[in-house]
Design an enzyme around this catalytic site. Structure first.
Site, PDB file in Angstrom:
ATOM      1  CD  GLU A 168      -2.527   0.920   2.881  1.00  0.00           C
ATOM      2  OE1 GLU A 168      -2.171   0.012   3.671  1.00  0.00           O
ATOM      3  OE2 GLU A 168      -3.473   1.685   3.119  1.00  0.00           O
ATOM      4  CE  LYS A 173      -7.213   0.661   3.868  1.00  0.00           C
ATOM      5  NZ  LYS A 173      -5.941   1.052   4.509  1.00  0.00           N
ATOM      6  CB  CYS A 186      -4.057  -2.340   4.393  1.00  0.00           C
ATOM      7  SG  CYS A 186      -3.043  -2.605   5.872  1.00  0.00           S
ATOM      8  CB  VAL A 205       0.584  -0.466  12.257  1.00  0.00           C
ATOM      9  CG1 VAL A 205       1.233   0.494  11.283  1.00  0.00           C
ATOM     10  CG2 VAL A 205      -0.907  -0.199  12.356  1.00  0.00           C
TER      11      VAL A 205
HETATM   12  C1  ACM Z   1      -3.999  -0.182   7.128  1.00  0.00           C
HETATM   13  O1  ACM Z   1      -5.097  -0.326   6.626  1.00  0.00           O
HETATM   14  N1  ACM Z   1      -3.032   0.438   6.476  1.00  0.00           N
HETATM   15  C2  ACM Z   1      -3.688  -0.711   8.466  1.00  0.00           C
END
Ligand code: ACM
Length: 262
Positions: A39, A110, A143, A170
């Site tokens: 990402e 996203k 992510c 993370v």
């Molecule tokens: C994330 O969605 N970058 C944790």
């Protein structure tokens, strides 16, 4: 057979040119069908505010990052899925691009923004859709989308065989959880994470690495270390994902009871 891989690295915040060079150098010798990048691999992740993000985001129609990846795809006859800070008019999305030898094939924006991303990104507004590459049906999510099992299920119901999952994780839950996501849907997944500490004046984040390729029975095919650069390619047989029978009497999709899922 189909060769897929990830390139896990440590992008430098705000250094688009350096990050492009790192990606180009790593992918230049690659022989594969499809490579997945993390990402936001060109900009970095920990933006101070929307203004800072806006200064780094790119319009895919006029983007050095897209041009570079397109030339790489053409040269090596590969496809690439990459994270991308996407400027679209006045809006900015945390996006993922599917790029091939003829250029940009699909944008995914996203839809489940994580934590501070909500301060500076607009939430995704495009439907979840798949593309066919060399006969393999490929989908994308980004992510934190992993927390919402509806995403992989929606793509699986469209026939997805291979999920591409650029990430900047993370927390430590995702890598393990993706084994279940793949098992319950009978699909392959490439999760490409970054690693390293991103130290900014307003905040610091450490990313967890552990990029991986998982098979349709939840098999871990390969996993990167937590804090090291790694490029890995594995050969998969995407047809394995067409067998959705867990037992002779249990089919992952046909046994669903959507009438109870309200
Ligand atoms: C994330 O969605 N970058 C944790």
């Amino acid at each position: 057979m189909f060769k897929v891989g990830y390139f896990q690295f440590h992008p430098r915040f705000g250094e688009l040119e350096t990050n492009r060079k790192t990606v180009f150098k790593a992918l230049e010798p690659v022989e594969a069908d499809l490579m997945v990048l993390p990402e936001l691999p060109f900009t970095g992740y920990t933006f101070r505010d929307r203004k800072e993000l806006a200064a780094l985001a790119e319009d895919p129609a006029n983007s050095e990052s897209v041009d570079l990846l397109t030339s790489l795809c053409r040269r090596n006859r590969i496809y690439v899925v990459t994270g991308f800070a996407e400027r679209s008019g006045t809006r900015i999305f945390n996006s993922s691009l599917l790029i091939g030898p003829r250029g940009l094939l699909r944008i995914y924006r996203k839809i489940h923004l994580f934590n501070d991303e909500k301060r500076y990104f607009d939430p995704g507004d495009l439907p979840l859709e798949i593309n066919t590459i060399r006969g393999v049906r490929v989908g994308m999510m980004i992510c934190f989308d992993w927390v919402f099992p509806e995403v992989v299920r929606t793509l699986t119901l469209q026939g997805m065989e291979l999920l591409c999952h650029p990430s900047n994780l993370v927390l430590n839950y995702c890598q393990k959880s993706m084994l279940t996501r793949c098992l319950e849907n009978g699909v392959f997944a490439v999760t490409t994470n970054r690693f390293g500490l991103e130290k900014r004046p307003h905040a610091s984040l450490k990313f967890t690495g552990g990029s991986q390729v998982v098979g349709p029975r939840g098999q871990l095919l390969v996993r990167a270390p937590s804090q090291r650069r790694q490029l890995q390619i594995v050969e998969i047989d995407p047809k394995e994902s067409r067998n959705k029978s867990l037992t002779p009497r249990n089919h992952l999709l046909r046994d669903r009871r959507p009438e109870f899922y309200r």
